[in-house]
Scaffold this motif. Structure first.
Motif, PDB file in Angstrom:
ATOM      1  N   UNK A 164      13.099  -4.342  15.799  1.00 33.73           N
ATOM      2  CA  UNK A 164      12.883  -3.438  16.937  1.00 33.73           C
ATOM      3  C   UNK A 164      11.894  -2.318  16.592  1.00 33.73           C
ATOM      4  N   UNK A 165      10.730  -2.745  16.150  1.00 33.62           N
ATOM      5  CA  UNK A 165       9.649  -1.788  15.890  1.00 33.62           C
ATOM      6  C   UNK A 165       8.374  -2.302  16.561  1.00 33.62           C
ATOM      7  N   UNK A 166       7.419  -1.421  16.864  1.00 34.89           N
ATOM      8  CA  UNK A 166       6.156  -1.871  17.469  1.00 34.89           C
ATOM      9  C   UNK A 166       5.239  -2.530  16.440  1.00 34.89           C
ATOM     10  N   UNK A 167       4.290  -3.280  16.957  1.00 37.51           N
ATOM     11  CA  UNK A 167       3.351  -4.022  16.116  1.00 37.51           C
ATOM     12  C   UNK A 167       2.613  -3.106  15.140  1.00 37.51           C
ATOM     13  N   UNK A 168       2.237  -1.928  15.628  1.00 43.01           N
ATOM     14  CA  UNK A 168       1.513  -0.989  14.771  1.00 43.01           C
ATOM     15  C   UNK A 168       2.293  -0.594  13.533  1.00 43.01           C
ATOM     16  N   UNK A 169       3.614  -0.520  13.676  1.00 44.11           N
ATOM     17  CA  UNK A 169       4.442  -0.164  12.520  1.00 44.11           C
ATOM     18  C   UNK A 169       4.409  -1.264  11.463  1.00 44.11           C
ATOM     19  N   UNK A 170       4.358  -2.517  11.916  1.00 43.15           N
ATOM     20  CA  UNK A 170       4.259  -3.634  10.970  1.00 43.15           C
ATOM     21  C   UNK A 170       2.989  -3.493  10.139  1.00 43.15           C
ATOM     22  N   UNK A 171       1.870  -3.253  10.817  1.00 42.92           N
ATOM     23  CA  UNK A 171       0.585  -3.163  10.108  1.00 42.92           C
ATOM     24  C   UNK A 171       0.435  -1.851   9.339  1.00 42.92           C
ATOM     25  N   UNK A 172       1.349  -0.935   9.563  1.00 44.55           N
ATOM     26  CA  UNK A 172       1.416   0.277   8.746  1.00 44.55           C
ATOM     27  C   UNK A 172       1.813  -0.088   7.309  1.00 44.55           C
ATOM     28  N   UNK A 173       2.624  -1.149   7.162  1.00 47.10           N
ATOM     29  CA  UNK A 173       3.137  -1.560   5.856  1.00 47.10           C
ATOM     30  C   UNK A 173       2.444  -2.780   5.270  1.00 47.10           C
ATOM     31  N   UNK A 174       1.961  -3.693   6.133  1.00 49.46           N
ATOM     32  CA  UNK A 174       1.438  -4.971   5.655  1.00 49.46           C
ATOM     33  C   UNK A 174       0.108  -5.275   6.332  1.00 49.46           C
TER      34      UNK A 174
ATOM     35  N   UNK B  84       0.852  -1.191   0.000  1.00 47.96           N
ATOM     36  CA  UNK B  84       0.000   0.000   0.000  1.00 47.96           C
ATOM     37  C   UNK B  84       0.887   1.240   0.000  1.00 47.96           C
ATOM     38  N   UNK B  85       0.506   2.282  -0.739  1.00 47.95           N
ATOM     39  CA  UNK B  85       1.328   3.481  -0.733  1.00 47.95           C
ATOM     40  C   UNK B  85       1.351   4.127   0.655  1.00 47.95           C
ATOM     41  N   UNK B  86       2.514   4.514   1.096  1.00 48.67           N
ATOM     42  CA  UNK B  86       2.690   5.130   2.413  1.00 48.67           C
ATOM     43  C   UNK B  86       3.539   6.379   2.280  1.00 48.67           C
ATOM     44  N   UNK B  87       3.377   7.255   3.251  1.00 40.87           N
ATOM     45  CA  UNK B  87       4.174   8.475   3.228  1.00 40.87           C
ATOM     46  C   UNK B  87       5.648   8.185   3.480  1.00 40.87           C
ATOM     47  N   UNK B  88       5.935   7.202   4.325  1.00 37.88           N
ATOM     48  CA  UNK B  88       7.327   6.904   4.658  1.00 37.88           C
ATOM     49  C   UNK B  88       7.561   5.399   4.595  1.00 37.88           C
ATOM     50  N   UNK B  89       8.636   4.996   3.954  1.00 36.75           N
ATOM     51  CA  UNK B  89       9.007   3.584   3.884  1.00 36.75           C
ATOM     52  C   UNK B  89      10.225   3.309   4.756  1.00 36.75           C
ATOM     53  N   UNK B  90      10.395   4.114   5.802  1.00 36.85           N
ATOM     54  CA  UNK B  90      11.582   4.033   6.648  1.00 36.85           C
ATOM     55  C   UNK B  90      11.836   2.634   7.208  1.00 36.85           C
ATOM     56  N   UNK B  91      10.795   1.990   7.705  1.00 38.25           N
ATOM     57  CA  UNK B  91      10.961   0.666   8.321  1.00 38.25           C
ATOM     58  C   UNK B  91      10.683  -0.495   7.376  1.00 38.25           C
ATOM     59  N   UNK B  92      10.165  -0.201   6.223  1.00 43.18           N
ATOM     60  CA  UNK B  92       9.744  -1.276   5.315  1.00 43.18           C
ATOM     61  C   UNK B  92      10.928  -2.127   4.862  1.00 43.18           C
ATOM     62  N   UNK B  93      12.008  -1.489   4.430  1.00 41.62           N
ATOM     63  CA  UNK B  93      13.185  -2.231   3.946  1.00 41.62           C
ATOM     64  C   UNK B  93      13.783  -3.138   5.024  1.00 41.62           C
ATOM     65  N   UNK B  94      14.000  -2.630   6.255  1.00 46.54           N
ATOM     66  CA  UNK B  94      14.500  -3.524   7.302  1.00 46.54           C
ATOM     67  C   UNK B  94      13.559  -4.697   7.595  1.00 46.54           C
ATOM     68  N   UNK B  95      12.248  -4.466   7.505  1.00 43.21           N
ATOM     69  CA  UNK B  95      11.294  -5.550   7.707  1.00 43.21           C
ATOM     70  C   UNK B  95      11.452  -6.625   6.630  1.00 43.21           C
ATOM     71  N   UNK B  96      11.608  -6.202   5.388  1.00 38.28           N
ATOM     72  CA  UNK B  96      11.772  -7.162   4.286  1.00 38.28           C
ATOM     73  C   UNK B  96      13.079  -7.946   4.443  1.00 38.28           C
ATOM     74  N   UNK B  97      14.149  -7.265   4.823  1.00 37.95           N
ATOM     75  CA  UNK B  97      15.432  -7.941   5.015  1.00 37.95           C
ATOM     76  C   UNK B  97      15.352  -8.941   6.167  1.00 37.95           C
ATOM     77  N   UNK B  98      14.693  -8.537   7.262  1.00 43.33           N
ATOM     78  CA  UNK B  98      14.504  -9.462   8.387  1.00 43.33           C
ATOM     79  C   UNK B  98      13.654 -10.643   7.953  1.00 43.33           C
TER      80      UNK B  98
END
Length: 197
Positions: free
Chosen positions: A40-50, A3-17
């Motif tokens: 090391x991110x909260x659950x809400x950040x995960x659901x921000x991307x997926x 989904x389009x998001x304003x910031x993909x700051x945590x998305x790349x580390x999530x994919x690598x993990x």
């Protein structure tokens, strides 16, 4: 997919993990908490991307395929290099990656296909796209090799690509069991230099 998001700051580390965890533990063996703890991110950040773990896994698979094909093309697609040399370079690249990871992970795409192929429609669709891209690259090499009379002419390039891929995937299971890439390297070279010539 994402989904389009304003910031993909945590998305790349999530994919690598995700690549690391799904390669090590598989889909069912990897929990959301492990993913979050790794990055090391909260659950809400995960659901921000997926939207779900399934969507996350599908995007990890797509990311893994894109990464691998990009590395493969950089390592092999030199205009002056013969197609059989490109295939040997692909084997070298893949085995070097396995050795760097300790030989226990195998191919994430192959592992997840065996584990959840057919169970998750979303993941299966992405895995099929990956197989198609990889088979397309292999077929292209064998087509060029046939034009140069470097491989046998009594099989189609598609048949040779499938034989190559099937032997490779089977060999990865031996690598995981035996902890050595030597047998797979020898078998793949035998296939290219003797069986398919």
């Amino acid at each position: 997919m994402a989904r389009p998001r304003r910031s993909d700051h945590n998305r790349q580390p999530l994919l690598e993990a995700g690549i690391s965890l799904l390669s090590e533990q598989g889909y069912h063996g990897t929990g959301l908490k492990q993913i979050l703890d790794r990055v090391k991110i909260p659950k809400g950040s995960f659901y921000h991307y997926f939207d779900s773990k399934e969507q996350f896994a599908a995007e990890v698979i797509s990311h893994y395929i894109d990464q691998y094909l990009q590395q493969l093309k950089q390592a092999t697609d030199l205009p002056e290099r013969a197609p059989m040399d490109r295939l040997l370079a692909a084997i070298d690249l893949s085995l070097a990656r396995l050795e760097q990871e300790g030989l226990t992970k195998g191919c994430m795409l192959g592992n997840l296909t065996a584990e959840i192929g057919g169970q998750s429609e979303l993941c299966t669709q992405v895995m099929l796209q990956g197989w198609t891209l990889w088979q397309g690259w292999l077929t292209q090499q064998f087509e060029e090799a046939q034009q140069r009379k470097e491989v046998r002419q009594d099989l189609t390039a598609e048949q040779m690509a499938r034989l190559f891929w099937d032997r490779w995937q089977g060999g990865l299971l031996h690598v995981k069991l035996k902890g050595s890439t030597e047998e797979l390297r020898n078998d793949m070279e035998l296939m290219l230099k003797v069986i398919l010539r």
